[in-house]
Scaffold this motif. Structure first.
Motif, mmCIF file in Angstrom:
data_model
loop_
_atom_site.group_PDB
_atom_site.id
_atom_site.type_symbol
_atom_site.label_atom_id
_atom_site.label_comp_id
_atom_site.label_asym_id
_atom_site.label_seq_id
_atom_site.Cartn_x
_atom_site.Cartn_y
_atom_site.Cartn_z
ATOM 1 N N ALA A 164 15.780 -8.513 2.530
ATOM 2 C CA ALA A 164 14.950 -8.257 1.137
ATOM 3 C C ALA A 164 16.202 -7.904 0.431
ATOM 4 O O ALA A 164 17.769 -7.537 1.010
ATOM 5 N N VAL A 165 16.501 -8.646 -0.612
ATOM 6 C CA VAL A 165 16.678 -8.316 -2.121
ATOM 7 C C VAL A 165 16.389 -7.683 -2.937
ATOM 8 O O VAL A 165 15.401 -8.370 -3.364
ATOM 9 N N LEU A 166 16.832 -6.398 -2.892
ATOM 10 C CA LEU A 166 16.219 -6.027 -4.606
ATOM 11 C C LEU A 166 15.975 -6.383 -5.773
ATOM 12 O O LEU A 166 17.322 -7.149 -6.231
ATOM 13 N N LEU A 167 15.746 -6.122 -7.174
ATOM 14 C CA LEU A 167 16.212 -6.839 -8.050
ATOM 15 C C LEU A 167 16.842 -6.386 -8.914
ATOM 16 O O LEU A 167 17.744 -7.294 -9.626
ATOM 17 N N SER A 168 17.645 -5.813 -8.345
ATOM 18 C CA SER A 168 19.006 -5.159 -8.997
ATOM 19 C C SER A 168 20.380 -5.943 -8.092
ATOM 20 O O SER A 168 21.273 -5.893 -8.696
ATOM 21 N N GLY A 169 19.977 -6.637 -7.127
ATOM 22 C CA GLY A 169 20.679 -7.560 -6.378
ATOM 23 C C GLY A 169 21.178 -7.083 -5.402
ATOM 24 O O GLY A 169 21.614 -8.456 -4.321
ATOM 25 N N ALA B 263 0.757 -0.733 -0.086
ATOM 26 C CA ALA B 263 -0.083 -0.057 0.219
ATOM 27 C C ALA B 263 0.418 1.379 0.255
ATOM 28 O O ALA B 263 0.700 2.238 -0.819
ATOM 29 N N GLU B 264 2.017 1.594 1.129
ATOM 30 C CA GLU B 264 2.770 2.611 0.722
ATOM 31 C C GLU B 264 3.480 2.539 -0.709
ATOM 32 O O GLU B 264 3.674 3.250 -0.839
ATOM 33 N N LEU B 265 4.217 1.873 -1.160
ATOM 34 C CA LEU B 265 5.189 1.440 -2.327
ATOM 35 C C LEU B 265 3.462 2.065 -3.042
ATOM 36 O O LEU B 265 4.386 1.567 -4.701
ATOM 37 N N GLN B 266 2.271 1.549 -3.789
ATOM 38 C CA GLN B 266 1.448 1.534 -4.474
ATOM 39 C C GLN B 266 2.153 0.143 -5.833
ATOM 40 O O GLN B 266 1.513 0.464 -6.970
ATOM 41 N N GLN B 267 2.622 -0.668 -5.598
ATOM 42 C CA GLN B 267 3.296 -1.949 -5.883
ATOM 43 C C GLN B 267 2.943 -3.048 -5.332
ATOM 44 O O GLN B 267 3.702 -2.767 -4.646
ATOM 45 N N PRO B 268 2.896 -3.725 -5.858
ATOM 46 C CA PRO B 268 3.469 -5.455 -5.502
ATOM 47 C C PRO B 268 5.168 -5.958 -5.379
ATOM 48 O O PRO B 268 5.297 -5.087 -5.790
ATOM 49 N N LEU B 269 4.935 -6.413 -4.290
ATOM 50 C CA LEU B 269 6.685 -6.754 -3.463
ATOM 51 C C LEU B 269 7.165 -7.763 -5.258
ATOM 52 O O LEU B 269 8.837 -6.942 -4.664
ATOM 53 N N THR B 270 6.895 -7.814 -5.450
ATOM 54 C CA THR B 270 7.680 -8.476 -6.316
ATOM 55 C C THR B 270 8.118 -7.229 -7.012
ATOM 56 O O THR B 270 9.118 -7.357 -8.548
ATOM 57 N N ALA B 271 7.880 -6.472 -8.072
ATOM 58 C CA ALA B 271 8.196 -5.520 -8.593
ATOM 59 C C ALA B 271 9.063 -4.139 -8.152
ATOM 60 O O ALA B 271 10.030 -3.204 -8.805
ATOM 61 N N VAL B 272 8.921 -4.652 -6.831
ATOM 62 C CA VAL B 272 10.613 -3.928 -6.056
ATOM 63 C C VAL B 272 11.683 -5.055 -5.520
ATOM 64 O O VAL B 272 12.895 -4.570 -5.872
ATOM 65 N N PHE B 273 11.241 -5.983 -5.146
ATOM 66 C CA PHE B 273 12.271 -6.535 -4.661
ATOM 67 C C PHE B 273 11.753 -8.571 -4.930
ATOM 68 O O PHE B 273 11.494 -8.915 -5.646
ATOM 69 N N ALA B 274 13.659 -8.888 -5.494
ATOM 70 C CA ALA B 274 13.438 -9.832 -5.726
ATOM 71 C C ALA B 274 13.373 -11.389 -4.670
ATOM 72 O O ALA B 274 13.022 -12.528 -4.920
ATOM 73 N N SER B 275 13.559 -11.239 -3.785
ATOM 74 C CA SER B 275 13.182 -11.932 -2.773
ATOM 75 C C SER B 275 12.791 -10.508 -1.521
ATOM 76 O O SER B 275 13.425 -9.839 -0.882
ATOM 77 N N PHE B 276 11.810 -10.754 0.282
ATOM 78 C CA PHE B 276 11.815 -10.682 1.086
ATOM 79 C C PHE B 276 11.295 -12.094 1.868
ATOM 80 O O PHE B 276 10.137 -12.372 2.101
#
Length: 581
Positions: free
Chosen positions: A121-126, A92-105
């Motif tokens: 967590a790990v960002l999509l950038s690694g 709700a805060e980021l206004q997008q799914p977790l998978t759109a920001v984080f590779a793992s959480f």
């Protein structure tokens, strides 16, 4: 007020009352006993009361040292939220799914505190990061506590045990502090500024934040691998760690590093970490030599050799220990502007030179407006007794936290309000002092602080400007010399012609007037009694016969005067013996 909020408030109020009764909070605070029971009660009641305890931990003018020490150990004891609630809030805060920001959480948090909990967590950038997520509903829960506390103040004041604390000022401070700590955007700004000030030190490691993923309830920053400083504090001093160094030597190195860095934060940056307890300080140990930072220092020598100018430049590599100190949690930070730093340096230097007048001036500059109840003479008398305790005492034996606590007590006793940033600094000093004593009991914070204060003082000292001021002051004095005889003659003429008025300020004027009033009353009563006795004598002598009305009036006057004399004598002896008990 909705029907949904009324039960929650009632339930919370019932819980607070039950915990207060269970641990006898008001009685223990008033009698300054069982501090651990009060600490347990505050921890059980959650973040609002933990914050109240932290605020009271610096009020050494109100609390015994055992109480202050217990409140400094207040730890958050909050259960973690289920992952579904965390996921819903983050999305709700980021206004997008977790998978759109984080590779793992990670679903399980690595830590949970009063305001929020932290997930790896790990960002999509690694990039590995820590995501700090605010507990859902925590702001509303805190607001319920604060509103209940505010409404209860008039009722609590009727309890004698509660009068030991200024509840309104504590509530106002708690509101300000919690408003900052529940706004993660403020913590993001704090972390960015602290990173800019300290990232150049190779012995420190400060996490970077990622503003694009930060909101008021979500904070994303670098994952810092390491262990809490407590892992070192629990080891045997004679054991070997980190390149076969003894634990005792490593503790001493880290203690010195922490104090020097803190002094740098205070006097050079004017921006300091206000909650440096072991849980917010981590150690990162490098696995091997190759991973250690290798800072280089550029050196240069310029001169003349055989009539030829030359300039040499070279680099020296600094050998660093196999660990770095990591600072975490930037929710509580302090800010000192240049003016406050200058006043603080003046106070420390004045204490070092044992100059009571200068200490007094520096302390007054650190305080707010002086109320009508402030008595400068009494203030300097208290300060003189305080400074005398440190005459001829070696600098390393001076307990800086104790000194600051005594100064605060003198200020409160004399109706002076210490600047809130200085109060926060004293709280940070107290927290850090506890860490330093555990690391290296022989390390004197005063001894390390003094060079930084002197360095800051000298850095602000402009010789040219001071010479200019001295020259102007001298010129004004010389110019005024020629007018002294004329002014002296004018003063003498004023007194000679009777056109003068002398204003006298009498100390303890109310007590003196009360005594004068009692004295005048006694004189008046004495005169009245003398008149009654004299008039009664005249009536008795002038009466034609013993049983006449006039004769009886005279006798009645004698009796009345005799009874009044007995009562006055009795009161005199009663007051005399009561005052000499």
């Amino acid at each position: 007020m909705t029907n949904e909020t009324i039960p929650s408030r009632r339930i919370r109020l019932k819980q607070i009352i039950q915990v207060f009764m269970k641990y006898k909070v008001l009685q223990n605070i008033s009698k300054q006993q069982h501090p651990e029971m009060v600490r347990q009660a505050f921890e059980e009641l959650g973040p609002t009361f933990i914050k109240i305890g932290q605020m009271l931990s610096v009020r050494t003018d109100l609390l015994a040292p055992d109480f202050a020490a217990a409140f400094k150990q207040l730890q958050d004891n909050v259960k973690s939220d289920p992952f579904d609630a965390v996921k819903e809030l983050v999305e709700a805060e980021l206004q997008q799914p977790l998978t759109a920001v984080f590779a793992s959480f990670d679903q399980l948090p690595v830590a949970s505190a009063s305001i929020g909990q932290a997930h790896h967590a790990v960002l999509l950038s690694g990039k590995e990061v820590i995501v700090k997520v605010q507990h859902p509903g925590i702001i509303a829960a805190i607001e319920v506590d604060l509103n209940l506390f505010e409404k209860a103040i008039p009722l609590i004041r009727s309890v004698p045990e509660a009068n030991v604390v200024d509840l309104k000022s504590v509530l106002a401070e708690v509101r300000r502090s919690l408003a900052n700590e529940t706004n993660f955007l403020q913590e993001m700004t704090n972390a960015q500024e602290f990173y800019r000030d300290n990232q150049q030190d190779p012995q420190l490691s400060i996490p970077k934040v990622y503003p694009q993923w930060c909101t008021q309830k979500v904070l994303v920053m670098d994952y810092m691998s390491g262990e809490s400083l407590n892992c070192l504090l629990t080891k045997d001093d004679q054991a070997f760690v980190y390149d076969n160094q003894r634990v005792k030597d490593v503790k001493k190195e880290i203690g010195t590093l922490l104090v020097k860095n803190f002094m740098k934060q205070v006097f050079e940056d004017g921006y300091f970490h206000a909650d440096p307890h072991p849980g917010n300080i981590f150690l990162h140990v490098f696995a091997d030599q190759a991973h250690r930072p290798h800072p280089f220092h550029l050196k240069q020598r310029v001169g003349v050799l055989g009539g030829v100018d030359y300039a040499l430049k070279w680099q020296d590599e600094t050998v660093l220990p196999p660990y770095q100190v990591i600072f975490l949690d930037f929710g509580m930070m302090g800010h000192l502007d240049q003016s406050l730093r200058s006043r603080l340096a003046d106070a420390l230097i004045a204490l070092y030179t044992q100059d009571t007048q200068e200490v007094g001036k520096a302390v007054l500059r650190l305080c707010g407006n002086q109320g009508s109840a402030f008595d400068e003479v009494v203030f300097y008398q208290d300060l003189q007794r305080f400074v005398e305790n440190y005459y001829n005492m070696p600098l390393k034996e001076i307990d800086l936290q104790k000194v600051m606590g005594q100064v605060i007590k003198i200020c409160y006793d004399n109706h002076l309000q210490m600047n809130r940033d200085i109060t926060l600094l004293i709280k940070a000093f107290g927290t850090l002092e506890g860490v330093i004593k555990a690391l290296d009991p022989d390390l004197s914070m005063m001894e390390v602080t003094q060079p930084f204060a002197q360095k800051y003082f000298l850095a602000q000292f402009d010789i040219a400007e001071e010479l200019k001021k001295s020259t102007l002051a001298t010129a004004k004095s010389i110019r005024a010399l020629s007018r002294i005889p004329d002014r002296a003659m004018a003063v003498l003429d004023t007194f000679a012609t009777g056109k003068h008025r002398l204003n006298v300020e009498i100390r303890e004027q109310k007590q003196l007037l009360d005594r004068l009033d009692k004295m005048v009353n006694r004189i008046v009563i004495g005169v009245i009694l003398a008149a009654v006795i004299l008039s009664s004598s005249l009536l008795v002598v002038a009466s034609p016969e013993n049983g006449s009305f006039v004769h009886r009036m005279g006798i009645f006057g004698f009796c009345l005067a005799f009874i009044a004399c007995l009562l006055l004598a009795g009161k005199y002896f009663y007051d005399h013996f009561r005052t000499h008990e």
